[in-house]
Design a protein around this motif. Structure first.
Motif, PDB file in Angstrom:
ATOM      1  N   ARG A  59       0.932  -1.238  -0.143  1.00 13.42           N
ATOM      2  CA  ARG A  59       0.255  -0.198   0.169  1.00 13.42           C
ATOM      3  C   ARG A  59       0.987   1.443   0.088  1.00 13.42           C
ATOM      4  O   ARG A  59       1.981   1.123   0.303  1.00 13.42           O
ATOM      5  N   ASN A  60       0.042   2.230  -0.546  1.00 12.51           N
ATOM      6  CA  ASN A  60       0.891   3.485  -0.120  1.00 12.51           C
ATOM      7  C   ASN A  60       0.758   4.400   1.330  1.00 12.51           C
ATOM      8  O   ASN A  60      -0.162   3.842   1.667  1.00 12.51           O
ATOM      9  N   ILE A  61       2.188   4.507   1.381  1.00 13.80           N
ATOM     10  CA  ILE A  61       1.975   5.261   2.797  1.00 13.80           C
ATOM     11  C   ILE A  61       2.537   6.248   2.824  1.00 13.80           C
ATOM     12  O   ILE A  61       3.810   6.516   2.615  1.00 13.80           O
ATOM     13  N   ASN A  62       2.176   7.228   3.819  1.00 13.52           N
ATOM     14  CA  ASN A  62       2.349   8.594   3.834  1.00 13.52           C
ATOM     15  C   ASN A  62       2.203   8.473   5.964  1.00 13.52           C
ATOM     16  O   ASN A  62       1.535   8.345   6.641  1.00 13.52           O
ATOM     17  N   ILE A  63       3.903   9.325   6.320  1.00 10.49           N
ATOM     18  CA  ILE A  63       4.122   9.338   7.968  1.00 10.49           C
ATOM     19  C   ILE A  63       3.895  10.755   7.907  1.00 10.49           C
ATOM     20  O   ILE A  63       4.169  11.663   7.248  1.00 10.49           O
ATOM     21  N   ALA A  64       2.654  11.104   8.876  1.00  8.47           N
ATOM     22  CA  ALA A  64       2.506  12.499   8.906  1.00  8.47           C
ATOM     23  C   ALA A  64       3.021  13.200  10.708  1.00  8.47           C
ATOM     24  O   ALA A  64       2.908  12.248  11.357  1.00  8.47           O
ATOM     25  N   VAL A  65       4.207  14.306  10.645  1.00 10.14           N
ATOM     26  CA  VAL A  65       4.840  14.049  11.628  1.00 10.14           C
ATOM     27  C   VAL A  65       4.214  15.658  12.117  1.00 10.14           C
ATOM     28  O   VAL A  65       3.805  16.677  11.279  1.00 10.14           O
ATOM     29  N   PRO A  66       4.554  15.371  13.333  1.00  8.98           N
ATOM     30  CA  PRO A  66       3.602  16.465  14.261  1.00  8.98           C
ATOM     31  C   PRO A  66       4.198  17.963  14.271  1.00  8.98           C
ATOM     32  O   PRO A  66       5.429  18.131  13.762  1.00  8.98           O
ATOM     33  N   THR A  67       3.720  19.244  13.213  1.00  8.82           N
ATOM     34  CA  THR A  67       4.522  20.673  12.948  1.00  8.82           C
ATOM     35  C   THR A  67       4.876  20.971  15.133  1.00  8.82           C
ATOM     36  O   THR A  67       6.071  21.943  14.282  1.00  8.82           O
ATOM     37  N   ALA A  68       4.381  21.074  16.058  1.00  7.63           N
ATOM     38  CA  ALA A  68       5.049  21.551  16.861  1.00  7.63           C
ATOM     39  C   ALA A  68       6.553  20.525  17.630  1.00  7.63           C
ATOM     40  O   ALA A  68       6.639  21.302  18.494  1.00  7.63           O
ATOM     41  N   ALA A  69       6.926  19.312  17.009  1.00  6.71           N
ATOM     42  CA  ALA A  69       7.983  18.642  16.984  1.00  6.71           C
ATOM     43  C   ALA A  69       9.193  19.684  16.482  1.00  6.71           C
ATOM     44  O   ALA A  69       9.940  20.334  15.993  1.00  6.71           O
TER      45      ALA A  69
END
Length: 69
Positions: A59-69
């Protein structure tokens, strides 16, 4: 599939990152970036295991990173 990383600083100063969609996929680090990198690697390892054992389809994979990091 999208993996969302959540990160927070513990009272003892360590950082904890968690992959929300994979229960138990958590990692500590001395910085937010280190904890997120470790958690991301753990998520990818878990997905690789599932693929290798035929437990998941590619499957396609996306990793969402928090903006506050």
């Amino acid at each position: 599939m999208t993996f969302n990383l959540e990160v927070e600083q513990e009272e003892d100063g360590r950082w904890l990152a968690e992959v929300v969609e994979l229960p138990g996929a958590m990692a500590y680090g001395s910085s937010a970036a280190e904890a997120m990198a470790k958690a991301e690697a753990l998520a990818l390892r878990a997905l690789a295991e599932q693929l290798e054992h035929g437990e998941a389809a590619p499957r396609n994979i996306n990793i969402a990173v928090p903006t506050a990091a």
